[in-house]
Motif scaffolding. Structure first.
Motif, PDB file in Angstrom:
ATOM      1  N   ALA A 110      -2.636   4.757   8.604  1.00  0.00           N
ATOM      2  CA  ALA A 110      -2.909   5.300   7.306  1.00  0.00           C
ATOM      3  C   ALA A 110      -1.424   5.564   6.804  1.00  0.00           C
ATOM      4  O   ALA A 110      -1.157   6.703   5.955  1.00  0.00           O
ATOM      5  CB  ALA A 110      -3.600   6.574   7.389  1.00  0.00           C
ATOM      6  N   HIS A 153      -3.504   3.863   2.971  1.00  0.00           N
ATOM      7  CA  HIS A 153      -4.044   4.970   3.328  1.00  0.00           C
ATOM      8  C   HIS A 153      -5.463   5.272   2.759  1.00  0.00           C
ATOM      9  O   HIS A 153      -5.965   6.176   3.383  1.00  0.00           O
ATOM     10  CB  HIS A 153      -3.151   6.261   3.227  1.00  0.00           C
ATOM     11  CG  HIS A 153      -3.000   6.527   1.667  1.00  0.00           C
ATOM     12  ND1 HIS A 153      -2.415   5.812   0.794  1.00  0.00           N
ATOM     13  CD2 HIS A 153      -3.746   7.424   0.982  1.00  0.00           C
ATOM     14  CE1 HIS A 153      -2.459   5.987  -0.270  1.00  0.00           C
ATOM     15  NE2 HIS A 153      -3.412   7.209  -0.338  1.00  0.00           N
ATOM     16  N   THR A 160       5.042   9.609   3.331  1.00  0.00           N
ATOM     17  CA  THR A 160       3.755   9.905   3.708  1.00  0.00           C
ATOM     18  C   THR A 160       3.575  11.295   4.063  1.00  0.00           C
ATOM     19  O   THR A 160       2.508  11.734   3.752  1.00  0.00           O
ATOM     20  CB  THR A 160       3.387   8.829   4.842  1.00  0.00           C
ATOM     21  OG1 THR A 160       3.678   7.587   4.694  1.00  0.00           O
ATOM     22  CG2 THR A 160       1.667   9.064   4.996  1.00  0.00           C
ATOM     23  N   ILE A 190      -3.616  12.023   7.271  1.00  0.00           N
ATOM     24  CA  ILE A 190      -2.619  11.045   6.828  1.00  0.00           C
ATOM     25  C   ILE A 190      -1.152  11.546   7.047  1.00  0.00           C
ATOM     26  O   ILE A 190      -0.290  10.776   7.670  1.00  0.00           O
ATOM     27  CB  ILE A 190      -2.772  10.734   5.380  1.00  0.00           C
ATOM     28  CG1 ILE A 190      -4.027  10.159   5.214  1.00  0.00           C
ATOM     29  CG2 ILE A 190      -1.760   9.951   4.840  1.00  0.00           C
ATOM     30  CD1 ILE A 190      -4.658   9.799   3.774  1.00  0.00           C
TER      31      ILE A 190
END
Length: 488
Positions: free
Chosen positions: A225, A230, A289, A312
């Motif tokens: 992800a 993701h 991220t 995530i």
């Protein structure tokens, strides 16, 4: 390092496949779930039985068949693979207990199909953990994608089918479009796909080629992800909560980050990436991220979606540890596989227990729920502490090692990312706990006062997982020893 040839890795992979006919042919739910527990217990026992040899510095191997010159379908149990397999096989037992309470409590349809594909998924996860080379890992990675599709689409409505298509598009599409070509190019350059501490690409390709290959592997293993690959993960929250727990803690996403970690350390090698200064690419991608996922989680009212965006972000801690290329960073990334698994599975179990007991999915509806479900929300609090990274939970230790690793690598911005993300974690978890215990429930939306916990099958698993999170803080030596052996 000594090598022991044994069929144990193969049996550990096959045991839950061999029990499939028995699960499918069971005439009663008790018999079906009994076979599930037997398979889960045997799988964990086999995995655990390999621990003494690995702790003594041995690797356990099992070669099945040679498919290309120098490449076989083969298993190799080393410290890193065993760490992941121990976590996955143990939590399968806990998730099986939880599945009984959840699936029966909501009278879900297709429960036999659910337990069958659950078993296949764990076989695939153990196959990834014990893979001796990139080809074997790729095959089990794809097996997991296909086995979890029926679980994601379990409800079989339009939303589930749409989410299932997105899930396959991202996880299978990226692996075929990116990982497979990268694997072919790696074999072309090196003639070898075996995982090795030194990697297989040193001296075989230019810096540009290695950079492209690195990015293809990092983004191609989309189960991790990494943004922008993701969005399948929040969409997959339409599945039953035990499936969400499987996706987020036991198998799917952990297979994604494990595959990236294994490729970085076993195909490229940390020395090669350090010499080419490519670790910065990985830490930058992971940092983006981490921060973006944490910020999006703040705005989610649906509890499972908040947990999804939290996942995530948390997965990229593991990728971040690999990208730091330092001993402490690698240690932090490896043990975060276990620490996050126990913390996040606790939170998903609690979310499912709340839904079974009250039918509530949104955080805004859960004011005062801690008074009705004190055991569940107490476990939720411990799981939240672990994901935030606060003592006395295991999440504190993994983030501690990641912070030390960032200092060792001279990457101060990474330390800022770690501290900032931990604050964001606290901002999106602690208010839930505070409102649950210290704010009075709305008498209109929650007219029934008094305790109302979910069935015991839904309460015991999150308590066990929460206790596990605390135990990993006080007794981390097994994980740390495995991580140190893996680093060498």
């Amino acid at each position: 390092m000594d090598t022991l040839i044994s069929v144990k890795p193969l049996i550990a992979v096959l045991v839950s496949l061999l029990v499939l006919p028995l699960i499918a042919a069971s005439r009663s739910p008790n018999m079906r779930e009994g076979w599930t527990f037997i398979a889960a217990g045997v799988k964990f026992a086999i995995v655990a039985s390999m621990l003494p040899a690995v702790l003594n510095g041995m690797k356990i191997t099992c070669s099945i068949v040679q498919v290309l010159p120098g490449v076989s379908i083969a298993f190799r149990v080393d410290a890193f693979g065993l760490l992941f397999a121990l976590v996955a096989s143990f939590l399968w037992i806990i998730t099986s207990i939880y599945s009984i309470g959840y699936m029966r409590g909501l009278n879900e349809h297709g429960q036999t199909r659910y337990f069958c594909f659950f078993a296949i998924s764990l076989s695939a996860a153990i196959g990834v953990a014990f893979s001796a080379n990139l080809l074997t890992m790729y095959l089990f990675y794809e097996m997991l994608s296909l086995a979890t599709y029926p679980l994601v689409t379990h409800h079989q409505d339009e939303e589930a089918r749409t989410s299932g298509r997105k899930y396959l598009l991202y996880t299978v599409g990226s692996s075929i479009g990116l990982v497979l070509p990268a694997m072919l190019l790696t074999y072309h350059l090196s003639g070898n796909l075996d995982f090795s501490p030194q990697g297989v690409l040193a001296g075989t390709a230019s810096r540009g080629t290695v950079t492209v290959l690195l990015l293809m592997f990092v983004f191609g293993f989309a189960k991790a992800a990494i943004m922008p690959f993701h969005s399948w993960l929040p969409a997959a929250m339409v599945a039953p909560t035990p499936v969400s727990a499987l996706l987020h803690a036991v198998a799917v996403v952990k297979v994604g980050v494990f595959s990236i970690f294994r490729t970085i350390t076993g195909i490229f090698g940390t020395d090669l990436l350090a010499s080419l200064d490519l670790g910065l690419w990985v830490t930058t991608i992971a940092s983006v991220t981490i921060l973006t996922g944490s910020l999006i989680a703040l705005s989610q009212d649906n509890l499972k979606r908040r947990l999804a965006f939290s996942t995530i972000a948390q997965l990229s801690y593991i990728v971040l540890g690999a990208g730091l290329l330092s001993s402490k960073g690698l240690t932090g990334g490896m043990i975060h596989i276990a620490m996050h698994a126990f913390g996040k599975i606790t939170l998903f179990f609690c979310a499912g227990a709340i839904f079974v007991a009250t039918g509530k999915k949104n955080i805004s509806e859960m004011t005062g729920i801690g008074r009705r479900m004190p055991i569940t929300m107490g476990a939720f609090f411990i799981g939240a502490l672990s994901v935030i990274g606060l003592p006395p939970t295991g999440g504190f230790l993994s983030k501690w090692y990641l912070a030390l690793g960032s200092l060792d690598a001279g990457q101060w911005p990474v330390l800022v990312v770690l501290l900032t993300s931990s604050l964001l974690n606290a901002f999106y978890f602690l208010p839930i706990v505070f409102k649950a215990f210290f704010n009075a429930a709305d008498p209109v939306s929650d007219p029934s006062p008094g305790m109302a916990e979910a069935p015991i099958w839904c309460v015991v698993p999150p308590v066990i997982a929460a206790v596990g999170s605390v135990a990993l803080f006080f007794y981390p030596n097994l994980l740390l020893n495995l991580a140190r052996l893996a680093i060498g």
